[in-house]
Design a protein around this motif. Structure first.
Motif, PDB file in Angstrom:
ATOM      1  N   THR A 145     -44.067 -26.564 -40.258  1.00 40.12           N
ATOM      2  CA  THR A 145     -43.046 -27.391 -39.609  1.00 40.12           C
ATOM      3  C   THR A 145     -41.675 -26.962 -40.082  1.00 40.12           C
ATOM      4  O   THR A 145     -41.425 -26.851 -41.284  1.00 40.12           O
ATOM      5  CB  THR A 145     -43.273 -28.874 -39.937  1.00 40.12           C
ATOM      6  OG1 THR A 145     -44.579 -29.263 -39.504  1.00 40.12           O
ATOM      7  CG2 THR A 145     -42.238 -29.735 -39.230  1.00 40.12           C
ATOM      8  N   ARG A 148     -37.269 -27.452 -39.238  1.00 39.78           N
ATOM      9  CA  ARG A 148     -36.268 -28.350 -38.676  1.00 39.78           C
ATOM     10  C   ARG A 148     -35.314 -27.567 -37.780  1.00 39.78           C
ATOM     11  O   ARG A 148     -34.871 -26.484 -38.135  1.00 39.78           O
ATOM     12  CB  ARG A 148     -35.481 -29.044 -39.789  1.00 39.78           C
ATOM     13  CG  ARG A 148     -36.302 -30.055 -40.574  1.00 39.78           C
ATOM     14  CD  ARG A 148     -36.552 -31.292 -39.746  1.00 39.78           C
ATOM     15  NE  ARG A 148     -37.391 -32.264 -40.461  1.00 39.78           N
ATOM     16  CZ  ARG A 148     -37.789 -33.404 -39.929  1.00 39.78           C
ATOM     17  NH1 ARG A 148     -37.451 -33.695 -38.687  1.00 39.78           N
ATOM     18  NH2 ARG A 148     -38.542 -34.238 -40.620  1.00 39.78           N
ATOM     19  N   ASP A 149     -35.026 -28.141 -36.620  1.00 43.55           N
ATOM     20  CA  ASP A 149     -34.097 -27.512 -35.686  1.00 43.55           C
ATOM     21  C   ASP A 149     -33.178 -28.591 -35.135  1.00 43.55           C
ATOM     22  O   ASP A 149     -33.626 -29.701 -34.813  1.00 43.55           O
ATOM     23  CB  ASP A 149     -34.864 -26.834 -34.544  1.00 43.55           C
ATOM     24  CG  ASP A 149     -33.926 -26.138 -33.563  1.00 43.55           C
ATOM     25  OD1 ASP A 149     -33.345 -25.108 -33.921  1.00 43.55           O
ATOM     26  OD2 ASP A 149     -33.778 -26.660 -32.437  1.00 43.55           O
ATOM     27  N   LYS A 150     -31.896 -28.283 -35.018  1.00 42.79           N
ATOM     28  CA  LYS A 150     -30.928 -29.292 -34.590  1.00 42.79           C
ATOM     29  C   LYS A 150     -31.129 -29.711 -33.143  1.00 42.79           C
ATOM     30  O   LYS A 150     -30.744 -30.821 -32.755  1.00 42.79           O
ATOM     31  CB  LYS A 150     -29.507 -28.753 -34.776  1.00 42.79           C
ATOM     32  CG  LYS A 150     -29.178 -27.515 -33.947  1.00 42.79           C
ATOM     33  CD  LYS A 150     -27.758 -27.060 -34.205  1.00 42.79           C
ATOM     34  CE  LYS A 150     -27.417 -25.823 -33.370  1.00 42.79           C
ATOM     35  NZ  LYS A 150     -26.047 -25.354 -33.597  1.00 42.79           N
ATOM     36  N   GLY A 195     -35.456 -31.100 -33.376  1.00 41.64           N
ATOM     37  CA  GLY A 195     -35.969 -31.867 -34.495  1.00 41.64           C
ATOM     38  C   GLY A 195     -37.028 -31.074 -35.231  1.00 41.64           C
ATOM     39  O   GLY A 195     -36.792 -29.956 -35.692  1.00 41.64           O
ATOM     40  N   ALA A 196     -38.236 -31.634 -35.363  1.00 37.34           N
ATOM     41  CA  ALA A 196     -39.330 -30.951 -36.052  1.00 37.34           C
ATOM     42  C   ALA A 196     -40.090 -30.068 -35.073  1.00 37.34           C
ATOM     43  O   ALA A 196     -40.474 -30.502 -33.990  1.00 37.34           O
ATOM     44  CB  ALA A 196     -40.271 -31.974 -36.684  1.00 37.34           C
ATOM     45  N   ALA A 236     -32.368 -22.287 -40.500  1.00 35.90           N
ATOM     46  CA  ALA A 236     -31.239 -23.209 -40.637  1.00 35.90           C
ATOM     47  C   ALA A 236     -29.967 -22.470 -41.045  1.00 35.90           C
ATOM     48  O   ALA A 236     -28.875 -22.755 -40.534  1.00 35.90           O
ATOM     49  CB  ALA A 236     -31.573 -24.292 -41.658  1.00 35.90           C
ATOM     50  N   SER A 275     -38.102 -21.744 -42.906  1.00 32.78           N
ATOM     51  CA  SER A 275     -37.289 -22.855 -42.408  1.00 32.78           C
ATOM     52  C   SER A 275     -35.830 -22.713 -42.842  1.00 32.78           C
ATOM     53  O   SER A 275     -34.910 -22.915 -42.048  1.00 32.78           O
ATOM     54  CB  SER A 275     -37.859 -24.186 -42.898  1.00 32.78           C
ATOM     55  OG  SER A 275     -37.116 -25.267 -42.377  1.00 32.78           O
TER      56      SER A 275
END
Length: 344
Positions: free
Chosen positions: A115, A117-119, A122-123, A175, A171
């Motif tokens: 998993t 995180r992406d703006k 989300g997940a 980011a 991840s």
């Protein structure tokens, strides 16, 4: 004679390492109880580095070349052992060789979806795999942090640690890149570049240099893959939303008509025909609007009479288009009003 042979065996006069296999990163020269003869020859081959260790402390470091071991060529060891300049006696020291060749085609991958995180989304859960290459860049640091006093240390001993390092930083790499995830997913080279930027300093902390990183496959969840496919479709029509809507509507007409007619018989055929007619009018209006551009809107098509069952089926299909984001709420309401006026 036997006594002389015994004495000679106690002193080492040639120190070298001829790599007999791939995948060895560090190798300790076998000393046993022997000592190094003053004036002994040290041979360090291309893509090798030799390090002298005195009581656990890194002393002199030698790059490729041939050296005569004296107090002049071993200044750090001379200082640590408090030798004077005329010291000529045999001495003891651990000698380690390190291979600085590229270690290529090392595999990495996600055994299970991870998993991130992406703006925008989300997940996001994804699976990916590829390969990378690295080399020992700082032998002294690698010896201190990783290989230690082992007789030999190979790539296989380090494999699990490096795989974990890659997975741990995926991840963070996404980011830190500042690039939307879908753009990275659509361009595996950009994804690999973002990973490389993130991982280079992490490899350097243990004396390694990351030479190359590739992403060979990237698997996304089905819903996100559909969004990516739509984004690619937008790019094919020059990011023109009008043209993209027309393309999506044209693709949906035969599927919806087929679904509506799945009941079989005359009634099913009529429902399929009704759905096709109604969506055909939507497509015709979109095409006409696209061709006219800023011109005045075309006159609405003449109403076509429809049975209540046909209208309901068509509304259901239009509702699915709205749910999938192909139609906006305003467009759906307008088509609903138009269909209701066509009730026979």
């Amino acid at each position: 004679m036997a006594l002389m042979d015994f004495i000679r065996k106690q002193f080492i006069d040639i120190i070298q390492w001829t790599e007999d296999s791939d995948g060895t990163l560090a190798w300790r020269f076998p000393m046993a109880d022997m000592e190094i003869q003053n004036g002994a020859s040290l041979t360090v081959r291309a893509s090798q580095v030799a390090i002298f260790i005195n009581e656990g402390q890194v002393a002199d470091v030698f790059g490729p070349g041939t050296y005569k071991l004296t107090t002049q060529t071993l200044p750090v060891l001379t200082y640590l052992k408090n030798w004077d300049k005329l010291f000529e006696s045999p001495f003891k020291s651990d000698v380690y060789f390190f291979s600085t060749r590229q270690q290529i085609d090392q595999k990495w991958g996600t055994p299970q979806p991870i998993t991130i995180r992406d703006k925008d989304f989300g997940a996001v859960r994804l699976r990916a795999f590829g390969n990378y290459s690295f080399r020992v860049a700082d032998p002294a640091l690698f010896h201190t942090e990783i290989s230690g006093t082992r007789d030999a240390y190979g790539v296989a001993d380090l494999d699990g640690q490096l795989r974990g390092l890659v997975l741990q930083n995926i991840s963070t790499a996404i980011a830190s890149s500042g690039v939307p995830f879908l753009d990275l997913a659509a361009n595996q080279h950009a994804f690999a570049q973002a990973l490389t930027i993130q991982l280079v300093p992490e490899f350097a902390k243990i004396g390694l240099h990351l030479d190359g990183m590739t992403v060979q496959n990237l698997s996304l969840p089905e819903d996100l893959q559909k969004v990516l496919d739509q984004k690619i479709g937008m790019g094919m029509v020059g990011n023109d939303m009008g043209k993209f809507m027309q393309y999506q509507t044209a693709q949906a007409i035969p599927k919806f008509a087929e679904g509506a007619g799945g009941g079989g018989g005359v009634a099913g055929d009529a429902m399929g025909l009704g759905a096709g007619v109604a969506l055909g009018q939507v497509l015709a209006q979109n095409l006409q609007a696209g061709l006219q551009g800023s011109a005045a809107p075309a006159a609405p098509a003449a109403p076509v009479g429809m049975q209540p069952g046909e209208v309901m089926a068509t509304l259901e299909k239009l509702g699915e288009l709205k749910t999938k984001g192909i139609l906006t709420q305003e467009e759906f309401d307008a088509k609903k009003t138009e269909l209701l006026k066509k009730l026979v």
